[in-house]
Scaffold this active site. Structure first.
Site, mmCIF file in Angstrom:
data_model
loop_
_atom_site.group_PDB
_atom_site.id
_atom_site.type_symbol
_atom_site.label_atom_id
_atom_site.label_comp_id
_atom_site.label_asym_id
_atom_site.label_seq_id
_atom_site.Cartn_x
_atom_site.Cartn_y
_atom_site.Cartn_z
ATOM 1 N N GLU A 134 0.819 -1.219 0.000
ATOM 2 C CA GLU A 134 0.000 0.000 0.000
ATOM 3 C C GLU A 134 0.848 1.262 0.000
ATOM 4 O O GLU A 134 0.441 2.292 -0.507
ATOM 5 C CB GLU A 134 -0.938 0.003 1.214
ATOM 6 C CG GLU A 134 -1.982 1.096 1.167
ATOM 7 C CD GLU A 134 -3.166 0.821 2.082
ATOM 8 O OE1 GLU A 134 -3.785 1.795 2.508
ATOM 9 O OE2 GLU A 134 -3.476 -0.354 2.366
ATOM 10 N N ASP A 187 -2.868 -3.011 3.348
ATOM 11 C CA ASP A 187 -3.338 -3.174 4.724
ATOM 12 C C ASP A 187 -4.399 -4.264 4.807
ATOM 13 O O ASP A 187 -5.281 -4.353 3.945
ATOM 14 C CB ASP A 187 -3.927 -1.858 5.250
ATOM 15 C CG ASP A 187 -2.849 -0.916 5.756
ATOM 16 O OD1 ASP A 187 -1.670 -1.296 5.714
ATOM 17 O OD2 ASP A 187 -3.186 0.205 6.191
ATOM 18 N N TYR A 191 -1.373 -4.201 14.153
ATOM 19 C CA TYR A 191 -2.266 -3.436 13.277
ATOM 20 C C TYR A 191 -3.198 -2.531 14.090
ATOM 21 O O TYR A 191 -3.939 -3.007 14.951
ATOM 22 C CB TYR A 191 -3.090 -4.402 12.429
ATOM 23 C CG TYR A 191 -3.939 -3.733 11.382
ATOM 24 C CD1 TYR A 191 -3.359 -3.128 10.272
ATOM 25 C CD2 TYR A 191 -5.322 -3.709 11.495
ATOM 26 C CE1 TYR A 191 -4.136 -2.518 9.306
ATOM 27 C CE2 TYR A 191 -6.110 -3.105 10.534
ATOM 28 C CZ TYR A 191 -5.514 -2.507 9.440
ATOM 29 O OH TYR A 191 -6.295 -1.900 8.490
#
EC number: 5.6.2.1
Length: 729
Positions: A9, A105, A311
């Site tokens: 990303e 992600d 995360y």
């Protein structure tokens, strides 16, 4: 043998993956080696086309041309990042590439970033998915050993695309309708508008609130026990009748106290659950005053740059059972100051408490709670903000290795002249996790009570009466607004249990990943403003809620939509059916706006004319100071006239506000202190221990004058032309 193209990303994540996989050969927008080609997006490289793409009639904003309902929304390459898109497209379509690995992600938006690129680049190759919760070297290596089949995530992509399309149809049509009908910069959205309505409801409750005076009565015995009077039937301690309060005070002064009952029970208090994103944002706002957006940005750096935490965009406060085997390694990683003593104690506890308190497979979906990674860290490499957040996460993690605290609660009921008196005491039996330096705020323990038994008599020493007033509901701050977005049913008067159930099942309005952006949009659209830490709805915000359809203000509607999006993820609903209903809803919104007879009135108009179009400017309170903006939606002129800086007043130490323009700029404080900018800079030179230099002041001013970059969506692009923010989530 065919190579694997890996799509990350961001460049930073691509570099990490390339280093781990041994891809050292640099190319145009990619890194190659060992059978892999690593390329990267820059966030979204592809977005929905602007309305004018579907017809020249949509280039000009006209109410009569609404609603705009293209049969199919088309994807276009974002001009600003077109060069990188073409580099990515070239890599993905190379003849020596046999498989594509999506490494964006691990979430709904990350899936959309990648899939839109694959669709626009016409990639038809097999797809695998890298799904990891941290970007440490170990996590990347393990992730590539167990890549998932891309087909497993096609429904996640369908839900992400459905959300984006719904926001286009509802957001753009609603915003254009309101803006053209009232010739004002107005926007609406399926998350933004109900969030604003929550603030408005609280504002109205505060406005209507009438404080009521009351008394409470305390009775102290000669051996030092303090009882509080309570109504025998309702158990209410407040007395709203002044005459009755005085009568009770006199009655209790002339009596002996007889103990009716003594009850003791053990209270076990486990450590607070691990953080999810919303809870950490609330805690950071409460402790440090950080906005939700600031916390998320710092967390993202801790995740991507420092590899310090897992995360961040998670809505779970628990771990899955497969992570238990990593706990010892994570303990070892945080075995540094200032956690060393707590880590040593945690190791002595073993994993029994941690398993019982942290692990719950049923409460983990895509991502587990926020915890430290297995990679050792140095706080000196972090910014102050990053270090504070990291400390919160580590201490909460460590606290869960310890057993619950135990205390003995004693409650006593007594009678004095026929009236009920109550006393409570608490004694700490076992400190458990509270005995560690967790950084958590301990509940204050009540005073200890002496030994008492039923039938004991006690003499009254004095009877005191305290006066108070009922308080209105507190104003929202960013932390409590986040909590309200997560659990809006608690702030609704609706008695419909079905609606409340829907809100609970959907997890509130918005998502953990988008709520911070929604609050920022309310600020940038001048619908809300901040005074101290408290949030206030502006006149513009109040008027908007009077102009939008009632249904769009309801948290229940957006929660129901979120539920349906989740059903798309689960494969229980088709995207096409959801979008068909969104189109019908967009039609209804436009029809209601057209039929509405209400008007919008600028009540913040100044006497200063816009230097670009000549219309009078409006004065608004931005998040960081006062601004003047043009009222003409097609002009978009704006300037800062006063901004809160990080400079401190030499008298009261509060933050100074910078006012005016050019050489006439003045720093001013609420305490009355004023000084010219030149004097301020001279004082700073003389005192090197202060934090703000001339360069920092100028840098700060430049940052304030830059308009925020909008999200890569067609709605945001349209609103950017007006100086507005869209509701893209």
């Amino acid at each position: 043998m065919k190579k694997k193209a890996v799509l990350a990303e961001k460049p930073s994540v691509a570099r990490d993956i390339a280093r781990v996989l041994g891809c050292n050969q640099k190319g145009n927008g990619y890194l190659e080696g060992n059978g892999y080609i690593i390329t990267w997006a820059l966030g979204h490289l592809v977005t929905h086309a602007d309305p004018e793409h579907y017809g020249k009639q949509y280039k000009t904003w006209k109410l009569e041309e609404l609603p705009m309902l293209p049969k199919r929304l088309e994807l276009v390459v974002i001009k600003q990042t077109a060069k990188q898109f073409h580099a990515v497209k070239h890599v993905l379509n190379r003849q020596d590439v046999g498989e594509v690995v999506i490494a964006t992600d691990a979430g709904r938006e990350g899936e959309l970033v990648a899939r839109w690129i694959l669709e626009k680049a016409h990639v038809k190759k097999p797809v695998k998915r890298l799904w990891i919760s941290s970007v440490t070297d170990k996590a990347i290596k393990d992730g590539f050993k167990q890549l998932k089949d891309g087909k497993r995530y096609e429904t996640l992509y369908a839900a992400a695309a459905a959300r984006a399309e719904a926001d286009w149809y509802v957001g753009i049509n609603g915003t254009r309708a309101l803006t053209t009908k009232h010739n004002a910069q107005l926007s609406c959205g399926r998350v933004q508008t109900p969030t604003l309505a929550i603030l408005a409801d609280r504002e109205e409750a505060i406005r209507k609130f009438v404080p009521k005076p009351y008394h409470t009565i305390s009775v102290e015995t000669k051996d030092g026990v303090t009882f509080r009077w309570a109504d025998r039937r309702s158990k209410e301690e407040r007395i709203f009748d002044d005459k009755r309060a005085k009568t009770l005070q006199e009655k209790l002064q002339q009596s002996a106290i007889v103990i009716d009952s003594v009850n003791a029970k053990t209270k076990r208090t486990p450590p607070p659950p691990l953080y999810d994103l919303t809870e950490l944002q609330r805690e950071a706002n409460k402790r440090f005053g950080y906005s939700a957006k600031e916390t998320l940005a710092a967390l993202q750096r801790l995740y991507e740059q420092h590899k310090a935490v897992t995360y961040p965009r998670t809505d779970s406060r628990y771990l899955s059972s497969d992570l238990v085997e990593t706990l010892k390694e994570r303990l070892h990683a945080v075995d540094v100051q200032p956690f060393r003593k707590m880590v040593a104690n945690a190791k002595k506890q073993g994993l029994a408490n941690a398993k019982r308190q942290m692990v719950n497979d049923a409460k983990v979906s895509d991502h587990h709670a926020l915890i430290p990674t297995e990679q050792p860290q140095s706080a000196s490499a972090m910014s102050d903000k990053e270090a504070k957040l990291y400390h919160l996460i580590v201490r909460r993690f460590l606290a869960n290795f310890f057993p619950p605290s135990e205390s003995e609660l004693t409650s006593v009921e007594a009678t004095a002249n026929g009236e009920l008196l109550r006393a409570k005491g608490e004694r700490l039996v076992s400190a458990g996790w509270r005995g560690q330096e967790t950084g958590e705020e301990d509940e204050a323990l009540a005073r200890l009570l002496p030994a008492m038994s039923k039938g004991d008599k006690k003499a009254v020493k004095w009877v005191g009466m305290t006066q108070g007033k009922t308080s209105p509901p507190p104003r929202f701050n960013e932390g409590t607004l986040l909590a309200a977005m997560e659990k809006p049913a608690q702030h609704m008067e609706a008695k419909d249990e079905t609606i409340k159930k829907t809100l609970a099942q959907a997890g509130g309005i918005g998502t953990v990943a988008t709520r911070a952006d929604i609050i920022e949009k309310l600020f940038s659209s001048f619908y809300i403003e901040k005074k101290g830490k408290d949030l206030y709805i502006t006149s513009k915000g109040k008027q908007l809620l009077e102009l939008v359809p009632a249904e769009l203000k309801s948290p229940a509607l957006t929660a129901e939509w979120e539920q349906r999006l989740e059903k798309i993820v689960q494969g229980k609903e088709q995207k096409q059916m959801f979008i068909a209903e969104m189109k019908e809803y967009a039609k209804a919104v436009v029809a209601q706006v057209k039929a509405d007879t209400a008007t919008f009135r600028h009540d913040n108009k100044t006497g200063e004319k816009c230097p670009e179009c000549g219309k009078f400017l409006l004065e608004v309170n931005g998040k960081k100071g006062k601004m003047r903006v043009c009222q003409d939606r097609e002009c978009g002129y704006r300037k800062n006239i006063a901004m809160t800086t990080n400079a401190r007043c030499p008298k009261c130490k509060k933050k100074l506000e910078l006012r005016g323009e050019g050489e006439g700029q003045v720093f001013a404080c609420v305490c009355g202190h004023r000084e010219k900018k030149a004097q301020f800079e001279q004082r700073r030179k003389q005192n090197k221990h202060k934090n703000v230099s001339k360069r920092e002041v100028q840098s700060y001013m430049k940052k304030q004058n830059k308009q925020d970059q909008f999200a890569n969506s067609a709605l945001a692009d349209q609103l950017a032309k007006l100086g507005l923010k869209g509701d893209d989530s």
